[in-house]
Design a protein around this motif. Sequence first.
Motif, PDB file in Angstrom:
ATOM      1  N   ALA A 103       0.842  -0.969  -0.268  1.00 14.85           N
ATOM      2  CA  ALA A 103       0.235  -0.056  -0.004  1.00 14.85           C
ATOM      3  C   ALA A 103       0.769   1.059   0.374  1.00 14.85           C
ATOM      4  N   LYS A 104       0.089   1.990  -0.729  1.00 12.97           N
ATOM      5  CA  LYS A 104       1.465   3.316  -0.526  1.00 12.97           C
ATOM      6  C   LYS A 104       0.092   4.837  -0.681  1.00 12.97           C
ATOM      7  N   VAL A 105       0.218   5.778   0.169  1.00 14.78           N
ATOM      8  CA  VAL A 105      -0.591   6.941  -0.002  1.00 14.78           C
ATOM      9  C   VAL A 105       0.374   7.320  -1.201  1.00 14.78           C
ATOM     10  N   ILE A 106      -1.537   7.920  -2.231  1.00 14.02           N
ATOM     11  CA  ILE A 106      -1.009   8.809  -3.540  1.00 14.02           C
ATOM     12  C   ILE A 106      -0.341  10.484  -3.605  1.00 14.02           C
ATOM     13  N   LEU A 244      -5.062   6.271  -1.449  1.00 11.53           N
ATOM     14  CA  LEU A 244      -4.354   5.152  -1.024  1.00 11.53           C
ATOM     15  C   LEU A 244      -4.470   4.031  -2.963  1.00 11.53           C
ATOM     16  N   ASP A 245      -3.229   3.630  -3.164  1.00  8.25           N
ATOM     17  CA  ASP A 245      -3.149   2.473  -3.959  1.00  8.25           C
ATOM     18  C   ASP A 245      -2.990   1.313  -2.880  1.00  8.25           C
ATOM     19  N   LEU A 246      -3.894   0.579  -2.901  1.00 13.01           N
ATOM     20  CA  LEU A 246      -3.909  -0.834  -2.038  1.00 13.01           C
ATOM     21  C   LEU A 246      -3.077  -2.442  -3.531  1.00 13.01           C
ATOM     22  N   PHE A 247      -2.806  -3.446  -2.606  1.00 13.65           N
ATOM     23  CA  PHE A 247      -2.001  -4.164  -3.730  1.00 13.65           C
ATOM     24  C   PHE A 247      -2.020  -5.671  -3.241  1.00 13.65           C
TER      25      PHE A 247
END
Length: 477
Positions: A103-106, A244-247
């Motif tokens: 995960a990362k904050v975009i 948020l980007d989530l994988f």
Amino acid sequence: MKIYRRTLLVSLFFTGLVGCQNTQLEEPNIKITKQLQQSALTSPLAYDLVESLTVEVGPRLAGSNKDLVAVRWAENKLIKLGFDKVYKEAVQVPVWSRGEARAKVISPFSQPLVITALGGSIATPKEGLRAPIIRFDTLESLKLADKSDVDGKIVFIDHITERHKTGKGYGKTVGGRSRGAISASQKGAKAIVIRSIGTDHDRMAHTGMMRYKDGVAKIPAAAMSNPDADLINLILKRDPNVVLDLFISSQSHGFATSYNVIAEVTGNSKPDEIVLIGAHLDSWDEGTGAIDDGAGVAIVTAAGKLIQDLPQKPARTVRVVLFAAEEVGLVGGKAYAKAHKNELEKHYIAAESDFGAGRIYQIDYRVNESALEAIHAVSSPMVGNGVTLGSNTASGGPDVSVLPKQGVPVASLRQDGHDYFDYHHTPNDTLDKIDPMALQQNVAAYAQFAYLMAQSEVELRPITTGANLKPVIIEAK
């Protein structure tokens, strides 16, 4: 001698209080419980066992290849230790693989986050998913939210777990992990990410089981480390529009066969009556399963071995049960109750070690209210090991918690859990977190408990039930 005299005086005090049942402890029983304590406090067996389990097996997620390695390890150890009877009982367990979780904050600021998938979670789309987050203090506040505010977003539950000796803070926050995906999905959320259910400040995420509900769409579920949850809050103070980007690539793979592994010390005069002491053999796959629940496996096995080696066995059979698949829903405990339903009336009492390796400071029971003082009298030698005689509010431990509704009395040997949730369900659950001396004190307590219960003449049934007897530690971890 000082401890011996004190325990004898405590025993005689309780004996004087209770005249309706035979609570007089015979001097040989007091002497044997003292010998069990001394043997436990000088024995390296428990530490050797948990070292062996964590080094030679390691993480042992239910249904995985390592799960079966653990079963073979347990069976071989119990046989080599010379128990009167060793056997295993098949259990069908769900199979799930963690895969990757990122995960990362975009926006508004680019920031990587440390996350882990929650047990049982589905995967995101292969390309991942991107959405704004919406923050809630608690699961309850999510339930009260307007659907239009949540629809299309990633829910972030930010419930902080309080630190307590009893671990009661966990019970206040764990609902967000176990049931949060259901409520979030019902509001139209794309995914859910929770603040880890833990009391640490390490940048490690805490996994744990989550659940879906029939008729409610499944969404991906993860936990982020506590420092990353703090980071999200600081970003939200600057800009409420956080994306948020989530994988997640977790997968379920149906069911597999695992086993409850069981050893017995055959009773001398009442072999068909059972005193059960248990722990769970499986663990999550992040650490090596040392405190959860390698320590418990070692404690009850070593306690049973001390009783096995006595010159004369106690009256009742002492049964050591290493449960399968506790972490994924008390599967082994439920299977045990079903498989042994015809002999549960012969179970005198049961207890489970599943709260790490902190020192045991109190024993609680779940027995008939009229029997509490009598069973306290029987248990009085445990005072010399630093164990106070507590209340009638026991659950018995996670797997054992399914037994009281079947009428089985239980006990909870309360461990000091002030730091347990620093390591629980993280990569930090490793052997170095175990204090060998505290582990030995646990073995002494379980050996004394099992022996005294195997010798007890107190009638514990029918057990007392009711809302006022809610356990301090929630039953499912």
